[in-house]
Design a protein around this motif. Structure first.
Motif, mmCIF file in Angstrom:
data_model
loop_
_atom_site.group_PDB
_atom_site.id
_atom_site.type_symbol
_atom_site.label_atom_id
_atom_site.label_comp_id
_atom_site.label_asym_id
_atom_site.label_seq_id
_atom_site.Cartn_x
_atom_site.Cartn_y
_atom_site.Cartn_z
ATOM 1 N N VAL A 149 -13.557 -7.558 18.536
ATOM 2 C CA VAL A 149 -12.785 -7.061 17.391
ATOM 3 C C VAL A 149 -11.704 -6.135 17.931
ATOM 4 O O VAL A 149 -12.015 -5.126 18.588
ATOM 5 C CB VAL A 149 -13.669 -6.306 16.388
ATOM 6 C CG1 VAL A 149 -12.817 -5.799 15.212
ATOM 7 C CG2 VAL A 149 -14.790 -7.196 15.877
ATOM 8 N N ALA A 150 -10.442 -6.459 17.688
ATOM 9 C CA ALA A 150 -9.319 -5.670 18.188
ATOM 10 C C ALA A 150 -8.830 -4.700 17.125
ATOM 11 O O ALA A 150 -8.573 -5.092 15.985
ATOM 12 C CB ALA A 150 -8.181 -6.589 18.617
ATOM 13 N N ALA A 151 -8.729 -3.426 17.501
ATOM 14 C CA ALA A 151 -8.148 -2.411 16.616
ATOM 15 C C ALA A 151 -6.626 -2.474 16.701
ATOM 16 O O ALA A 151 -6.060 -3.123 17.587
ATOM 17 C CB ALA A 151 -8.660 -1.030 16.989
ATOM 18 N N ASN A 152 -5.962 -1.765 15.784
ATOM 19 C CA ASN A 152 -4.508 -1.853 15.716
ATOM 20 C C ASN A 152 -3.942 -0.602 15.051
ATOM 21 O O ASN A 152 -4.665 0.157 14.418
ATOM 22 C CB ASN A 152 -4.099 -3.108 14.911
ATOM 23 C CG ASN A 152 -2.746 -3.633 15.321
ATOM 24 O OD1 ASN A 152 -1.865 -2.888 15.727
ATOM 25 N ND2 ASN A 152 -2.576 -4.944 15.238
ATOM 26 N N ILE A 153 -2.678 -0.393 15.206
ATOM 27 C CA ILE A 153 -1.855 0.644 14.579
ATOM 28 C C ILE A 153 -2.128 2.025 15.192
ATOM 29 O O ILE A 153 -3.260 2.500 15.208
ATOM 30 C CB ILE A 153 -2.027 0.711 13.057
ATOM 31 C CG1 ILE A 153 -1.644 -0.620 12.413
ATOM 32 C CG2 ILE A 153 -1.167 1.817 12.460
ATOM 33 C CD1 ILE A 153 -1.696 -0.618 10.893
ATOM 34 N N ARG A 154 -1.074 2.656 15.670
ATOM 35 C CA ARG A 154 -1.083 4.033 16.181
ATOM 36 C C ARG A 154 -2.033 4.190 17.373
ATOM 37 O O ARG A 154 -2.596 5.260 17.586
ATOM 38 C CB ARG A 154 -1.431 5.016 15.070
ATOM 39 C CG ARG A 154 -0.416 5.078 13.947
ATOM 40 C CD ARG A 154 0.905 5.674 14.420
ATOM 41 N NE ARG A 154 0.783 7.108 14.669
ATOM 42 C CZ ARG A 154 1.549 7.797 15.515
ATOM 43 N NH1 ARG A 154 2.476 7.169 16.223
ATOM 44 N NH2 ARG A 154 1.379 9.094 15.670
ATOM 45 N N ILE A 155 -2.204 3.130 18.151
ATOM 46 C CA ILE A 155 -2.912 3.251 19.432
ATOM 47 C C ILE A 155 -1.824 3.168 20.498
ATOM 48 O O ILE A 155 -1.638 2.148 21.158
ATOM 49 C CB ILE A 155 -3.966 2.140 19.593
ATOM 50 C CG1 ILE A 155 -4.916 2.132 18.400
ATOM 51 C CG2 ILE A 155 -4.772 2.344 20.877
ATOM 52 C CD1 ILE A 155 -5.930 1.007 18.419
ATOM 53 N N THR B 244 0.814 -1.204 0.000
ATOM 54 C CA THR B 244 0.000 0.000 0.000
ATOM 55 C C THR B 244 0.852 1.261 0.000
ATOM 56 O O THR B 244 1.919 1.309 0.608
ATOM 57 C CB THR B 244 -0.951 0.017 1.218
ATOM 58 O OG1 THR B 244 -1.757 1.174 1.166
ATOM 59 C CG2 THR B 244 -0.163 0.025 2.524
ATOM 60 N N ARG B 245 0.377 2.270 -0.701
ATOM 61 C CA ARG B 245 1.077 3.559 -0.750
ATOM 62 C C ARG B 245 0.711 4.440 0.442
ATOM 63 O O ARG B 245 1.363 5.439 0.690
ATOM 64 C CB ARG B 245 0.727 4.279 -2.053
ATOM 65 C CG ARG B 245 1.210 3.579 -3.310
ATOM 66 C CD ARG B 245 0.772 4.345 -4.551
ATOM 67 N NE ARG B 245 1.309 5.685 -4.570
ATOM 68 C CZ ARG B 245 0.826 6.681 -5.323
ATOM 69 N NH1 ARG B 245 -0.211 6.456 -6.085
ATOM 70 N NH2 ARG B 245 1.380 7.862 -5.298
ATOM 71 N N ARG B 246 -0.347 4.091 1.144
ATOM 72 C CA ARG B 246 -0.817 4.926 2.238
ATOM 73 C C ARG B 246 0.048 4.713 3.472
ATOM 74 O O ARG B 246 0.314 3.581 3.866
ATOM 75 C CB ARG B 246 -2.265 4.573 2.558
ATOM 76 C CG ARG B 246 -2.852 5.337 3.736
ATOM 77 C CD ARG B 246 -4.341 5.125 3.822
ATOM 78 N NE ARG B 246 -4.911 5.827 4.952
ATOM 79 C CZ ARG B 246 -6.208 6.032 5.121
ATOM 80 N NH1 ARG B 246 -7.074 5.585 4.219
ATOM 81 N NH2 ARG B 246 -6.659 6.666 6.184
ATOM 82 N N PRO B 247 0.520 5.794 4.109
ATOM 83 C CA PRO B 247 1.271 5.621 5.364
ATOM 84 C C PRO B 247 0.413 4.916 6.403
ATOM 85 O O PRO B 247 -0.776 5.199 6.546
ATOM 86 C CB PRO B 247 1.585 7.059 5.786
ATOM 87 C CG PRO B 247 1.495 7.867 4.532
ATOM 88 C CD PRO B 247 0.427 7.207 3.705
ATOM 89 N N MET B 248 1.023 4.002 7.150
ATOM 90 C CA MET B 248 0.280 3.212 8.119
ATOM 91 C C MET B 248 0.810 3.403 9.537
ATOM 92 O O MET B 248 0.051 3.687 10.456
ATOM 93 C CB MET B 248 0.343 1.729 7.735
ATOM 94 C CG MET B 248 -0.146 1.414 6.332
ATOM 95 S SD MET B 248 -1.871 1.846 6.041
ATOM 96 C CE MET B 248 -2.697 0.757 7.169
ATOM 97 N N ASN B 249 2.103 3.206 9.722
ATOM 98 C CA ASN B 249 2.694 3.215 11.067
ATOM 99 C C ASN B 249 3.510 4.463 11.374
ATOM 100 O O ASN B 249 3.947 4.645 12.508
ATOM 101 C CB ASN B 249 3.598 1.987 11.235
ATOM 102 C CG ASN B 249 2.835 0.687 11.122
ATOM 103 O OD1 ASN B 249 2.100 0.320 12.022
ATOM 104 N ND2 ASN B 249 3.009 -0.008 10.010
ATOM 105 N N GLN B 250 3.714 5.309 10.387
ATOM 106 C CA GLN B 250 4.587 6.451 10.574
ATOM 107 C C GLN B 250 3.983 7.471 11.543
ATOM 108 O O GLN B 250 2.768 7.537 11.750
ATOM 109 C CB GLN B 250 4.862 7.126 9.227
ATOM 110 C CG GLN B 250 5.697 6.280 8.284
ATOM 111 C CD GLN B 250 4.869 5.289 7.472
ATOM 112 O OE1 GLN B 250 3.710 5.052 7.783
ATOM 113 N NE2 GLN B 250 5.479 4.712 6.445
#
Length: 221
Positions: free
Chosen positions: A199-205, A170-176
């Protein structure tokens, strides 16, 4: 492991080879303009139906080994462009048999792998499934697609869903750090609308206050 796209069909008796749903090759410009000569998703040899079923059986065997080794739960990953997610995606799955076409067919390998795990571990052993929730690639699975998939996984006996948005390409920034905190919590909220399992959320929490706020907003009033 085969679910990540490489498989030694005869174990130690053969070298690992790249495998895929249907051998589709996507050129680099589908993801990053200007890199037209690169291939980010290689084709790989299309699997036969017998090979698909063999891999599902091996997934169940691997889960059983993990249980016997003392692990408390199993998480089956179908995300990021691995083999199971390539079967889910209409971009990389162009099969014309029972494993291609409609979402119900594209999800067949994932559901059969889950069924094999359940048969070998029992219905009560905790089984999680990690999916994207949104592929963020051109033509890939969207949240609405995953909202159709999630109830299938719940009916198959998955005890919880764990989201990790985006394919590796993916081109979209995810973890930055430029990504706002909690930017993808909405995906978990969308899936929670259609299933009763956690349902578990993820990334940048990465803030406990944000995590508590997300949990509070998710609780029924």
């Amino acid at each position: 492991m085969a679910t990540y796209g490489y498989w030694a069909k005869d174990g130690l008796g053969s070298p690992a080879e790249e495998i895929s749903p249907s051998g589709v090759r996507l050129q680099g410009d589908a993801f990053r303009p200007g890199l037209e000569n690169l291939t980010f998703i290689r084709g790989g040899r299309p699997l036969t139906v017998d090979e698909i079923q063999t891999i599902c059986d091996q997934v169940g065997d691997a889960a059983l080994r993990a249980k016997n080794a003392g692990f408390d739960a199993i998480e089956l990953q179908a995300l990021g462009g691995n083999l199971l997610s390539r079967f889910l995606s209409p971009v990389t799955n162009r099969r014309a048999d029972g494993y291609g076409g409609l979402l119900e067919n594209r999800a067949r390998m994932l559901l059969e792998a889950i069924a094999n795990i359940k048969a070998k571990l029992g219905d009560t052993f905790p089984l999680l499934c990690r999916i994207n929730g949104e592929d963020f690639i051109p033509g890939g699975m969207t949240l609405e697609d995953y909202k159709k998939l999630a109830p299938m996984l719940e009916r198959a006996g998955v005890h919880a869903l764990d989201l990790m948005p985006g394919w590796y390409e993916t081109r979209r920034p995810m973890n930055q750090m430029c990504v706002p905190r909690g930017a993808f919590i909405y995906l978990a909220g969308g899936l929670k609308e259609v299933v009763k399992i956690p349902v578990a959320a993820n990334i940048r929490i990465n803030d406990p206050v944000l995590a508590e706020q997300a949990l509070a907003e998710a609780r029924p009033t």
